[in-house]
Structure formats: structure tokens, C-alpha cells
Design a protein around this motif. Structure first.
Motif, short mmCIF file in Angstrom:
data_model
loop_
_atom_site.label_atom_id
_atom_site.label_comp_id
_atom_site.label_asym_id
_atom_site.label_seq_id
_atom_site.Cartn_x
_atom_site.Cartn_y
_atom_site.Cartn_z
N PRO A 1 94.56 30.47 -67.84
CA PRO A 1 96.00 30.05 -67.53
C PRO A 1 97.06 31.23 -67.80
O PRO A 1 96.63 32.07 -68.83
N LEU A 2 97.87 31.49 -66.91
CA LEU A 2 98.88 32.47 -67.46
C LEU A 2 100.34 31.69 -67.44
O LEU A 2 100.67 31.10 -66.56
N TYR A 3 101.00 31.85 -68.67
CA TYR A 3 102.32 31.20 -68.82
C TYR A 3 103.35 31.44 -67.65
O TYR A 3 103.39 32.67 -67.50
N GLY A 4 103.86 30.45 -67.25
CA GLY A 4 104.90 30.59 -66.39
C GLY A 4 104.35 30.04 -64.88
O GLY A 4 105.02 29.91 -63.86
N HIS A 5 103.07 30.17 -64.84
CA HIS A 5 102.19 29.75 -63.81
C HIS A 5 101.20 28.53 -63.91
O HIS A 5 101.92 27.30 -63.59
N PRO B 1 102.55 22.25 -55.72
CA PRO B 1 102.77 23.50 -55.58
C PRO B 1 101.71 24.52 -56.05
O PRO B 1 100.87 24.19 -56.81
N VAL B 2 101.57 25.59 -55.27
CA VAL B 2 100.57 26.62 -55.78
C VAL B 2 101.28 27.42 -56.80
O VAL B 2 102.54 27.73 -56.85
N VAL B 3 100.50 27.60 -57.86
CA VAL B 3 101.44 28.17 -59.05
C VAL B 3 100.56 29.63 -59.21
O VAL B 3 101.55 30.46 -59.89
N ALA C 1 92.15 32.77 -53.09
CA ALA C 1 91.96 31.48 -53.91
C ALA C 1 93.62 31.22 -54.50
O ALA C 1 94.36 32.39 -54.55
N CYS C 2 93.63 30.14 -54.70
CA CYS C 2 94.91 29.78 -55.51
C CYS C 2 94.64 28.70 -56.45
O CYS C 2 93.69 27.74 -56.31
N ASN C 3 95.34 28.58 -57.24
CA ASN C 3 95.56 27.39 -58.13
C ASN C 3 96.76 26.27 -57.85
O ASN C 3 97.77 26.95 -57.68
#
Lengths: 375, 127
Positions: free
Chosen positions: A247-251, A325-327, A339-341
Motif C-alpha cells: 500500500p501507499l499512504y494516501g491511496h 474508486p480507483v486509488v 492495472a489498478c487498485n
């Protein structure tokens, strides 16, 4: 960009073609001359060097240092061995995430909590606020410690060649004090790429500008050893963490997201080894979340139609209903997919075909097995 | 930066190659260098009509998404579908294999608003 902070390696980045951008108040390279994709592959195939001095470090000392950190971090710090490190989250009372951190337990009465640049002030204030209840002192050492990550299949061989210790004997999430080109540093066998490697916390207060010498020294030594070493910018740092599912904080993490939604239950120790309830901030809310269950969860989708999903896009079903939402989203170079999360309703199964609304156009995508790449 | 003498340039960093009434459009060396690795180009539709200043296409790099703003008006006659498999041509050969689309110009006067290589070189030096 005059208000931005610069690392000791700023001049090196500019001289080496770094495209400098604003990242959390720091002026850092997004990529260098040969581009982010080549940097990504260089890290997966050999070794990448990352200037991550923007990361913050909070020292926690005193007889109740461990107890304070254990009160604030979701993972069980009391059982972390001396010299070991653990990933964990700082949560608010409501169980949402203030930051994700790595805690090094350096001694019984000395811990170091590594925090994100964007949250440094928030985290320092959070620790200060709660330290009053403990016999512990919190010191923000971010300005005195430089941080370099060395990541990739050749990372350990490179670090072995510049230190007197046997890096391969340091466990994953272990640490060691080392001498590095005449300066002292803490080495952690940690990283944010999925690759083997280390993160170095270099003392700059006592030795002057040790970080520049160390950085150049690592490249010189790699040259002598015939190891291809590349400097890595923020762009490849993002794709390298995205593929293994970090994970990346803010996402993937924020004050709107709880750890169970982000698939980080493994970093939440609601009980200690004796099976007793732990009492960290957020534990009560998170016990309830665990009992009731979550309604949405982080999923990764790969694009079937061509297009780049990014934060701000929305995942929709065949009828155009918005699912979540895509983060984060990007081209993932090793997996060779777009790709997306996204946070999607629980029960959305791997293989489900959906669409991502990218600036008004619905493009087909499928929920995929995580992670995209496991080195 | 490399700015061929025989092309016209827009202040949105597109180049225009004129052949009779047909204009070929791409992004400049300066633009590709700023964007970084191009990973995807959303091509316009053949037959679409475009007006100067309209966002007609998008270029996605590892860093960001950028609109391609039509430098001339007209109808799109051809798009470079090879970019679907090799978007990196915008980086490696911006004035050649990296062309994006061709347009049958409806107003040759649009060209007067564009810069020559020398003016564009000065424009990017100030940027």
C-alpha cells in the motif's frame, strides 16, 4: 519549487538527469534520463538505489518506549525481538489509518519508527500527544538521518562488498549497525519493492555529508563488481511497490479506510501471543470491524481494453453502476499489464469482468488475483 | 532539443508536417522528454472532425496524462495504429514513427498561428 525541501543528493539527481517534482513537500526525481520503465526493470533484474531521505524517523526512548509504541501501532511490538523490525499501522480511535510505519526495536528502551514524509508532522504530534502517559521520550530524527534503499537481486551482494558484516546473515526484517564509507548507519533488511535488499539509515549529524559519499561509493563498488546499478525515481518506486501489492499512504490507506478493507489484517494484532486483547488505539473499533465484517475490500483489476486507469477513475459494472474508486493505477512493467487498485464490494470475485470509467469512457477490466507480481 | 526546420510547432508542444492539404501531427522532442516513457496513446477516430484548440487525443506516460490539442482544424484521415503496440515510438522517434494522426485541413490559415523551428526553440528555452 523554492519552498520545497531538498535531500543531500539533490545536486546528484539534477546532474544525472533527474526530473525533479514535488512529492510531499520534497523536490525529488520522478525519473532519470532513461525513464521509469528501465529503472523498474533494473531493480527487478539487478539493483536499484533509491534516495528516500524524505522518509521520517521518530526515535522513542525510555523505560516505557516499547509500551508507548505498542499503544500506538497495530502490530504487536512487545514481542518484536531486539534488533528486529515490524510493519504496522497507526490508527485513530475509529480504526481508520493515520499512517503505515516500520518499527525497529533497537533495544529494550530504544525504538525507531519510520514514517511517511507526508505524515511526518502528524505522526510526530500523535506520538508527542500520547507520550505524556508513558515514561518515554519521542525525538524526530528525520533531519539527522539520511535514508537510502538498495533493492534488487544483487542488492545483498553489493552491500556485502562495502560492509564488514555478512548481510545475508541478517534476517528479513532484521537490522544491524554497520560502517559505510566512513560513516555509521543502521541497516534494515527491509524494502518496498518485493525484492531482497536493504534500507540504510545513515547518520549525517556526526559525520557531515556521509550520504553523498555512500551513494557514490555504492555506484563505484557496483561498477568494480560488474553489477548493473541504477538510480531509481519516484515513478519506478511506485510501480515496484504496486506490483507486489504494497500500500501507499494516501491511496490504499487513509483516514477513510480501515486495515481490513485494505487487506492488512496480518498487520493488526488484536491479541498478543498469550491470546489476551491488546490495547492499542483503534483496537476497539477494529475488533468491531472484524466481528461485523467489511463491506468493501481492496481489489486489483487488470485492463482488458487499452487504457491507463488512475486515481480518480471509477470502477463500474455492466449497467454503469459505480462500484468503487480507483486509488492507484498504472502500467505495471514486470507484469506487463495496465492495472489498478480499487475498493470494491465484498464478494466481487477474481475473474469478474467490470469496467473502469477513465475520463468518461468505460473500458473493460477484470478483477485479478493479487499480487500482480511476487519476486 | 531537436526541432526539424521543415515543421510547424504549437505552443501545446505538437508538431505539424504539411503535405498539400494534409497535416501530420505528433508531439515534439521537448514534449516526449518532459513526459517520460509513453505507455499509451488514445488515438482519435478516423473521420472525426476537429477544431483548433480541441483535445483530440491523449498521451499517457509513466508520469501523467496529457491532452493532444488539435493544432489545425479538419477531418482525421488516418491514425498511427502502430502506436497501440509501440507507444514508446513517441519517445524514440517523435518526428517519425511516433506520428499520431493525419488531418485533411479545413482552414490552411490555421498554420499561420503556429511557430517555426526557431521560434519554438526559443519558446521551449523560456519554458
Amino acid at each position: 519549487m523554492s519552498n520545497l525541501k531538498r535531500t543531500a543528493l539533490f545536486d546528484w539527481h539534477v546532474a544525472n538527469g533527474g526530473r525533479m517534482v514535488d512529492f510531499a513537500g520534497w523536490e525529488l526525481p520522478v525519473f532519470y534520463e532513461t525513464g521509469a520503465i528501465e529503472e523498474h526493470h533494473a531493480t527487478r533484474n539487478s539493483v536499484g538505489l533509491f534516495d528516500i531521505d524524505h522518509m521520517g524517523q521518530l526515535d522513542v526512548t525510555g523505560p516505557e518506549a516499547t509500551a508507548l509504541v505498542d499503544r500506538l501501532v497495530t502490530s504487536d511490538i512487545e514481542t518484536t525481538p531486539i534488533g528486529g523490525a515490524k510493519y504496522g499501522l497507526l490508527c485513530h480511535d475509529d480504526g481508520t489509518v493515520i499512517d503505515d510505519v516500520i518499527t525497529y526495536r533497537l533495544a529494550e528502551d530504544h525504538l525507531m519508527v519510520v514514517v511517511n514524509a507526508s505524515n511526518r508532522e502528524t505522526d510526530a504530534a500523535w506520538f508527542a500527544q500520547h507520550s505524556a502517559d508513558f515514561e518515554a521520550t519521542v525525538t524526530d530524527r528525520s533531519d539527522e538521518l539520511a535514508m537510502i534503499a538498495v533493492q534488487g537481486p544483487n542488492a545483498v551482494a553489493l552491500i556485502d562488498a562495502v560492509t564488514t558484516i555478512d548481510v545475508s546473515a541478517v534476517d528479513r526484517f532484521g537490522s544491524a549497525r554497520i560502517e559505510l564509507f566512513g560513516t555509521t548507519a543502521l541497516l534494515g533488511r527491509t524494502g518496498y519493492t518485493g525484492e531482497d535488499g536493504v534500507e540504510l539509515y545513515i547518520e549525517t549529524s556526526t559525520t557531515g555529508i556521509g550520504v553523498v559519499e555512500a551513494w557514490n561509493g555504492l555506484f563505484d563498488r557496483a561498477d568494480e563488481l560488474g553489477i548493473a546499478a541504477h538510480a531509481i525515481g519516484l515513478g519506478a518506486r511506485d510501480s515496484l511497490r504496486f506490483e507486489p501489492g504494497y500500500p501507499l499512504y494516501g491511496h490504499e490507506l487513509s483516514r477513510e479506510i480501515n486495515p481490513f478493507e485494505a487487506r492488512l489484517s496480518w498487520a493488526v494484532d488484536l491479541t498478543n501471543e498469550a491470546g489476551e486483547d491488546r490495547d492499542f488505539i483503534g483496537a476497539i473499533a477494529l475488533r468491531r470491524v472484524k466481528d461485523v465484517g467489511v463491506t468493501r475490500r481492496l481489489e486489483t483489476l487488470t485492463m482488458i481494453d487499452k487504457g491507463v486507469p488512475r486515481e480518480g477513475s471509477t470502477v463500474v459494472d455492466a449497467d454503469g453502476n459505480e462500484l468503487g474508486p480507483v486509488v492507484s493505477g498504472m502500467f505495471a512493467p514486470t507484469a506487463d499489464v495496465f492495472a489498478c487498485n480499487a475498493f470494491l464490494p465484498v464478494g466481487t470475485e477474481v475473474g469478474t469482468e467490470l469496467a473502469v470509467a477513465i475520463r468518461g469512457k468505460h473500458k473493460a477490466a477484470a478483477v485479478t488475483k493479487r499480487p500482480l507480481h511476487r519476486p | 532539443m531537436n526541432n526539424p526546420e521543415d515543421l510547424k510547432y504549437s505552443n501545446d508542444h505538437e508538431w505539424v508536417r504539411v503535405d498539400g492539404n494534409v497535416a501530420t501531427i505528433g508531439i515534439t522532442d521537448y514534449a516526449q522528454d518532459s513526459l517520460g516513457d509513453v505507455v499509451y496513446v488514445e488515438l482519435p477516430d478516423v473521420g472525426a472532425t476537429t477544431s483548433v484548440g480541441e483535445a483530440i487525443s491523449e498521451v499517457e506516460s509513466t508520469k501523467s496524462v496529457s491532452d493532444i490539442v488539435a493544432p489545425v482544424s479538419g477531418a482525421v484521415t488516418e491514425v498511427n495504429s502502430a502506436l497501440d503496440d509501440d507507444p514508446g515510438a513517441l519517445n524514440s522517434d517523435p518526428y517519425g514513427d511516433g506520428w499520431i494522426y493525419k488531418v485533411e485541413m479545413s482552414n490552411a490559415g490555421d498554420l499561420d498561428a503556429l511557430m517555426d523551428a526557431e521560434a519554438y526553440g526559443a519558446f521551449t528555452a523560456d519554458a
